[in-house]
Design a protein around this motif. Structure first.
Motif, PDB file in Angstrom:
ATOM      1  N   SER A  22       0.840  -1.196   0.000  1.00  0.00           N
ATOM      2  CA  SER A  22       0.000   0.000   0.000  1.00  0.00           C
ATOM      3  C   SER A  22       0.876   1.247   0.000  1.00  0.00           C
ATOM      4  O   SER A  22       1.889   1.297   0.710  1.00  0.00           O
ATOM      5  N   LEU A  23       0.481   2.226  -0.784  1.00  0.00           N
ATOM      6  CA  LEU A  23       1.195   3.497  -0.809  1.00  0.00           C
ATOM      7  C   LEU A  23       0.659   4.482   0.218  1.00  0.00           C
ATOM      8  O   LEU A  23       1.202   5.573   0.381  1.00  0.00           O
ATOM      9  N   ASP A  24      -0.410   4.100   0.903  1.00  0.00           N
ATOM     10  CA  ASP A  24      -1.050   4.985   1.872  1.00  0.00           C
ATOM     11  C   ASP A  24      -0.287   5.007   3.194  1.00  0.00           C
ATOM     12  O   ASP A  24       0.445   4.071   3.537  1.00  0.00           O
ATOM     13  N   VAL A  25      -0.496   6.069   3.928  1.00  0.00           N
ATOM     14  CA  VAL A  25       0.121   6.240   5.241  1.00  0.00           C
ATOM     15  C   VAL A  25      -0.973   6.566   6.248  1.00  0.00           C
ATOM     16  O   VAL A  25      -1.891   7.338   5.956  1.00  0.00           O
ATOM     17  N   SER A  26      -0.883   5.965   7.418  1.00  0.00           N
ATOM     18  CA  SER A  26      -1.874   6.212   8.462  1.00  0.00           C
ATOM     19  C   SER A  26      -1.864   7.678   8.885  1.00  0.00           C
ATOM     20  O   SER A  26      -0.807   8.288   9.057  1.00  0.00           O
ATOM     21  N   GLU A  27      -3.042   8.233   9.051  1.00  0.00           N
ATOM     22  CA  GLU A  27      -3.136   9.632   9.460  1.00  0.00           C
ATOM     23  C   GLU A  27      -2.575   9.859  10.861  1.00  0.00           C
ATOM     24  O   GLU A  27      -2.172  10.967  11.202  1.00  0.00           O
ATOM     25  N   SER A  28      -2.558   8.801  11.647  1.00  0.00           N
ATOM     26  CA  SER A  28      -2.070   8.930  13.023  1.00  0.00           C
ATOM     27  C   SER A  28      -0.568   8.655  13.152  1.00  0.00           C
ATOM     28  O   SER A  28      -0.033   8.634  14.256  1.00  0.00           O
ATOM     29  N   SER A  29       0.103   8.440  12.022  1.00  0.00           N
ATOM     30  CA  SER A  29       1.526   8.126  12.066  1.00  0.00           C
ATOM     31  C   SER A  29       2.323   9.295  12.637  1.00  0.00           C
ATOM     32  O   SER A  29       2.107  10.457  12.284  1.00  0.00           O
ATOM     33  N   ARG A  30       3.268   8.976  13.521  1.00  0.00           N
ATOM     34  CA  ARG A  30       4.137  10.008  14.080  1.00  0.00           C
ATOM     35  C   ARG A  30       5.434  10.128  13.284  1.00  0.00           C
ATOM     36  O   ARG A  30       6.292  10.932  13.603  1.00  0.00           O
ATOM     37  N   TRP A  31       5.537   9.287  12.224  1.00  0.00           N
ATOM     38  CA  TRP A  31       6.723   9.321  11.390  1.00  0.00           C
ATOM     39  C   TRP A  31       6.455  10.174  10.151  1.00  0.00           C
ATOM     40  O   TRP A  31       5.409  10.080   9.529  1.00  0.00           O
ATOM     41  N   ASN A  32       7.405  10.979   9.788  1.00  0.00           N
ATOM     42  CA  ASN A  32       7.283  11.810   8.592  1.00  0.00           C
ATOM     43  C   ASN A  32       7.904  11.065   7.417  1.00  0.00           C
ATOM     44  O   ASN A  32       8.968  11.415   6.907  1.00  0.00           O
ATOM     45  N   ILE A  33       7.242   9.980   6.986  1.00  0.00           N
ATOM     46  CA  ILE A  33       7.800   9.155   5.923  1.00  0.00           C
ATOM     47  C   ILE A  33       7.372   9.703   4.564  1.00  0.00           C
ATOM     48  O   ILE A  33       6.274  10.221   4.399  1.00  0.00           O
ATOM     49  N   THR A  34       8.271   9.588   3.623  1.00  0.00           N
ATOM     50  CA  THR A  34       7.998  10.061   2.268  1.00  0.00           C
ATOM     51  C   THR A  34       7.781   8.916   1.293  1.00  0.00           C
ATOM     52  O   THR A  34       7.400   9.137   0.157  1.00  0.00           O
ATOM     53  N   ARG A  35       8.055   7.671   1.734  1.00  0.00           N
ATOM     54  CA  ARG A  35       7.916   6.524   0.843  1.00  0.00           C
ATOM     55  C   ARG A  35       7.361   5.342   1.617  1.00  0.00           C
ATOM     56  O   ARG A  35       7.883   4.973   2.669  1.00  0.00           O
ATOM     57  N   SER A  36       6.278   4.784   1.129  1.00  0.00           N
ATOM     58  CA  SER A  36       5.736   3.559   1.710  1.00  0.00           C
ATOM     59  C   SER A  36       5.560   2.555   0.585  1.00  0.00           C
ATOM     60  O   SER A  36       5.896   2.824  -0.571  1.00  0.00           O
ATOM     61  N   GLY A  37       5.034   1.406   0.916  1.00  0.00           N
ATOM     62  CA  GLY A  37       4.835   0.390  -0.106  1.00  0.00           C
ATOM     63  C   GLY A  37       5.956  -0.615  -0.183  1.00  0.00           C
ATOM     64  O   GLY A  37       6.425  -0.952  -1.279  1.00  0.00           O
TER      65      GLY A  37
END
Length: 227
Positions: A82-97
């Motif tokens: 998934s390319l999505d990121v949880s809205e509650s994430s405390r990490w400032n990630i720029t790439r998922s999946g």
């Protein structure tokens, strides 16, 4: 026995062993099994990771399939990218999946110094996977706890068993997923682990990519001496 006599005796014993060596003792076998996914005990040697550790929504699992008819098992690495990121994430990630399976640290080292190729027997989904070899840290700066990582792409054709043979020379030195732009040489005598991972984006041309389900079956991983 005095210390001097003990040292002398040890030296004589070593000399005797050297005299009875033959060429076969010095040349490793043409192949060496590293992992064999033939039983559920193999699962204890691996752990999973994914972008979910940083707020991503990808997921993965590793299980042993029992094919029946008295034959051995097969590893199944599968999940969803998934390319999505949880809205509650405390990490400032720029790439998922991404998802991966990494072996736990060996008890010591695996010595592949006599081999030049890593082979994986796979059956997959047409995606491009990443094979990683971890070696003892000597490339990274002293004090860093991370192992050195060497990576190569492996394309897994869909629905048919395929033996991917990757020369060790094709593995590139990487740091946190980025290729190190320097001429470095792997030390195959100090291998501490391996992994197989998949990204939603990237890979070789014409390979399946993008978010969605992934699945690859693994029979074994072994080292080969091709030359």
């Amino acid at each position: 026995m005095s210390r001097f006599r003990a040292l002398l005796q040890a030296s004589l014993n070593a000399t005797k062993r050297a005299l009875v060596w033959n060429v076969d003792d010095l040349v490793p076998p043409s192949e060496k099994y590293i992992f064999n996914f033939n039983s559920k005990e193999e699962l204890k040697r691996w752990h999973l990771y994914s972008d979910s550790e940083y707020g991503g929504l990808s997921s993965a699992s590793l299980e042993i399939k029992e094919p029946g008819n008295g034959s051995s098992g097969i590893g199944l690495f599968s999940g969803n990218l998934s390319l999505d990121v949880s809205e509650s994430s405390r990490w400032n990630i720029t790439r998922s999946g991404f998802c991966g399976m990494r072996s736990k640290k060996f008890d010591g080292f695996i010595d592949l110094d006599g081999y030049d190729t890593l082979a994986l027997k796979l059956k997959g989904d047409g995606r491009c996977y990443i094979s990683t070899i971890y070696t003892e840290n000597w490339v990274n700066s002293p004090g860093q706890q991370e192992d050195n990582s060497w990576q190569a792409f492996v394309f897994v054709p869909k629905d048919n068993w395929y033996i991917a043979k990757i020369p060790l020379a094709r593995y590139l030195p990487t740091w946190r997923g980025n290729v190190i732009d320097a001429k470095l040489e792997m030390n195959p005598a100090r291998v501490v682990g391996m992994s197989l991972s998949v990204n939603a984006e990237g890979g070789i041309p014409d390979a399946r990519s993008g978010p969605g389900d992934f699945q690859v079956e693994i029979d074994w991983i072994k080292a080969l001496r091709m030359q």
